[in-house]
Write a protein that holds these residues in place. Structure first.
Motif: not given
Length: 623
Positions: A270-274, A282-292, A294-300, A304-306
């Motif tokens: 979670s720490h490294f993929f969310a 360099g901005r810090t961003v949140g994602l549900t998953s960085r892994s392809p 996950y069926y809806v990856s790369g989004a916030f 999920d984040a909080y």
């Protein structure tokens, strides 16, 4: 014909054993059992999502190769995680002991891959080691991967001693650079858009041969090559030692070895993929998953984040948690309650979700309560969040019932009954928090009134007993279902019985007990089996959400939930959205990093006795 407006979770039809790793800058989501790394990715603010270099089909960006006495060997690797995160494989083949590992060093924009051979025998052996790879395509992910029509170029950089391949012509987007370790050299002929590094030698008995490769990743080739050189200067041993020390310093340990291994691997996933620090700003961003995967990856998603990820982030690194909290709140701004956002905070999938409005308020409370750092309460992001909460509640609250409605459910599906029990209970928590942190009696009074309205509105008679309904419509008609992402089991945790006198409390508590029985005896989306649990129409299988809810509330009506966390295979030991009740293996939502955080922090909460939202959440010496 009825129009279909629900987007159901797709079933995972390519179940495989993978060993993801990464850091806050670089992800390696697809390391397979053969040791091939099939993709390397970063997060780009300019591209509003994950950008990845992808290997050609059947290949890898990093592929280990081994020849012994002139013959190629294909080891059967056995995998484990060192320090609960670093994927490490070992094998015994042809009388030799092999070891392979991948490391994304702490704080570095790159990685290290290493293969080693030891000769424990009595005779010399000739050994040739090679790392090779090829970049086939470039994709950007927000939800699904889209291939980018970008040319690939390569160059051998004599200044840094690295070979670099990069995507883009008029506009550079991503670069990956390789530099061999000590004793190794590039092969005389290099593949197009690829690389090949080798080292060989004759191993006398007891001797060891290693091949290291240092990989730099950046938005353009010079940064990638310079990073590869920097990593080589630091060296493999120093990089491993520093990263292991960083991982081992995370304090989440319960004393149960099996639970700790599962808890900590999910905590780090979670720490490294969310979350991520973007490659370009360099901005810090949140994602549900960085892994392809996950069926809806790369989004916030705010929830999920909080609600799922943030307490795990807080447990792993409280200093980092503060940065994440303020950065993501600033980005999401007035869109925070919408279904899904790009990592930049603009709307990707519109639709108001009540729980996503309240979730960030709870995250602020968790941070302040756990760390004692009240400075976030002077930040403009906090004041904007409180103003947004008040404004949206004015718009979405029904004046007759006092309940707040929602456009979408916690599964992100459309509603038929817009007033949900747990959504309103979570809003009451948010109002209570504002009352406490802002010393605002009006918010405290609103929280008290909303809890009373929830108890009046959602307890109904059915089948000869009083139960909690999931939701009601404008006429007060109940909907009998559950949504495990914010399930009915959570009502006690959300303080729904706070301030209730005996007669009303007894009725609400009795209804909760009846509801718990119904959830395993009458709910159509309860799935019995060796790995049981509740799903929903969105995912028709037992879910990590339900398991996390049972861990958090201490409910053992399906057996010990902590034991289930340890024993359920899920997605190679990492959390997924749902699994097969007979096998425990992922069915939907592989590589779901946010829910990995949920299972990690609820397990810690059970260990420290955190059973209600405002119970202490000790961090155990977190950084």
């Amino acid at each position: 014909m009825t129009e279909q407006l629900t987007t159901f979770a797709p079933v995972v039809d390519d179940i495989e054993s993978l060993h993801p790793t990464g850091n806050l800058l670089v992800s390696l989501p697809e390391i397979d059992d053969a040791g091939r790394c099939r993709s390397i990715s970063v997060v780009s603010e300019a591209e509003r999502g994950v950008v990845a270099a992808i290997a050609p089909a059947g290949g890898g960006l990093l592929v280990p190769e081994l020849r012994v006495d002139g013959e190629p060997l294909a080891p059967e690797w056995g995998w484990q995680r060192v320090s609960d995160w670093i994927p490490t494989a070992s094998a015994d083949v042809s009388g030799l002991a092999l070891r392979l590992d991948y490391l994304a060093p702490d704080g570095e924009q790159g990685l290290l891959a290493r293969i080693a051979v030891t000769n424990p025998g009595a005779a010399p052996r000739k050994v040739e080691l090679r790392w090779s790879g090829q970049w086939g395509s470039t994709v950007v992910q927000h939800f699904r991967a889209k291939e980018l029509a970008l040319g690939l170029r390569e160059r051998d950089d004599t200044w840094t001693g690295a070979r670099v391949v990069y995507a883009g012509e008029d506009r550079l987007l991503l670069a990956v650079s390789w530099r061999p370790g000590p004793g190794a050299a590039f092969d005389p002929v290099q593949p197009d858009h690829g690389w090949s590094v080798a080292r060989d030698g004759v191993l006398d008995p007891g001797e060891r041969l290693e091949l290291e490769v240092y990989v730099g990743v950046a938005g353009e080739p010079d940064g990638a090559s310079a990073t590869a050189l920097h990593l080589r200067r630091r060296g493999a041993d120093a990089l491993h030692t520093a990263t292991r020390a960083h991982l081992d310093a995370a304090p989440a340990r319960t004393g149960d070895a099996a639970l700790d291994a599962r808890l900590r691997s999910n905590l780090f996933f979670s720490h490294f993929f969310a979350q991520a620090d973007t490659v370009d700003t360099g901005r810090t961003v949140g994602l549900t998953s960085r892994s392809p995967r996950y069926y809806v990856s790369g989004a916030f998603w705010s929830r999920d984040a909080y609600w799922w990820s943030f307490p795990a982030l807080l447990l792993a690194d409280a200093t980092r948690a503060r940065r994440f909290l303020l950065s993501t709140l600033a980005a999401a701004g007035e869109h925070v309650a919408h279904h899904a956002l790009y990592v930049t905070g603009t709307r990707l999938y519109p639709g108001f979700e009540l729980d996503q409005l309240a979730a960030p308020v709870l995250a602020v409370w968790r941070y302040v309560d756990a760390t004692g750092d009240r400075s976030v309460l002077t930040a403009p992001e906090w004041h904007a969040l409180v103003a947004l909460l008040d404004r949206e509640l004015r718009e979405w609250t029904d004046s007759r019932t006092g309940l707040a409605g929602t456009f979408l459910l916690p599964t992100d599906d459309p509603v038929t009954h817009p007033f949900t029990a747990t959504g309103n209970a979570l809003v009451a928590v948010a109002l209570d928090i504002v009352g406490r942190l802002q010393q605002s009696p009006p918010h405290t009074a609103r929280a008290r009134a909303l809890r009373a309205a929830v108890r009046r509105a959602f307890v109904h008679e059915i089948d000869g007993e009083r139960r909690w309904a999931w939701a009601i419509d404008a006429a007060g008609e109940p909907e009998w279902r559950d949504e495990p992402p914010l399930g009915l089991r959570l009502l006690p945790y959300l303080g729904i019985l706070d301030g209730v006198d005996d007669p009303e409390r007894a009725d609400a508590a009795s209804a909760l007990a009846a509801t718990s029985r119904w959830l395993i005896g009458g709910y159509p989306h309860h799935y019995p089996g060796p790995f049981p649990g509740a799903g929903a129409p969105h995912f028709a299988s037992p879910s990590s959400f339900d398991l996390g809810n049972r861990i958090l509330t201490g409910v053992d009506d399906l057996g010990d939930p902590l034991a289930a966390f340890v024993e359920t295979p899920m997605d190679g030991g990492l959390a997924c959205e749902s699994w097969d009740p007979q096998t425990g293996v992922v069915v939907t939502g592989a590589a779901m990093a946010s829910v990995a955080g949920y299972l990690a922090w609820t397990s810690w909460a059970a260990h420290v006795g955190h059973r209600r939202w405002d119970d202490p959440f000790p961090l155990g010496g977190a950084r």
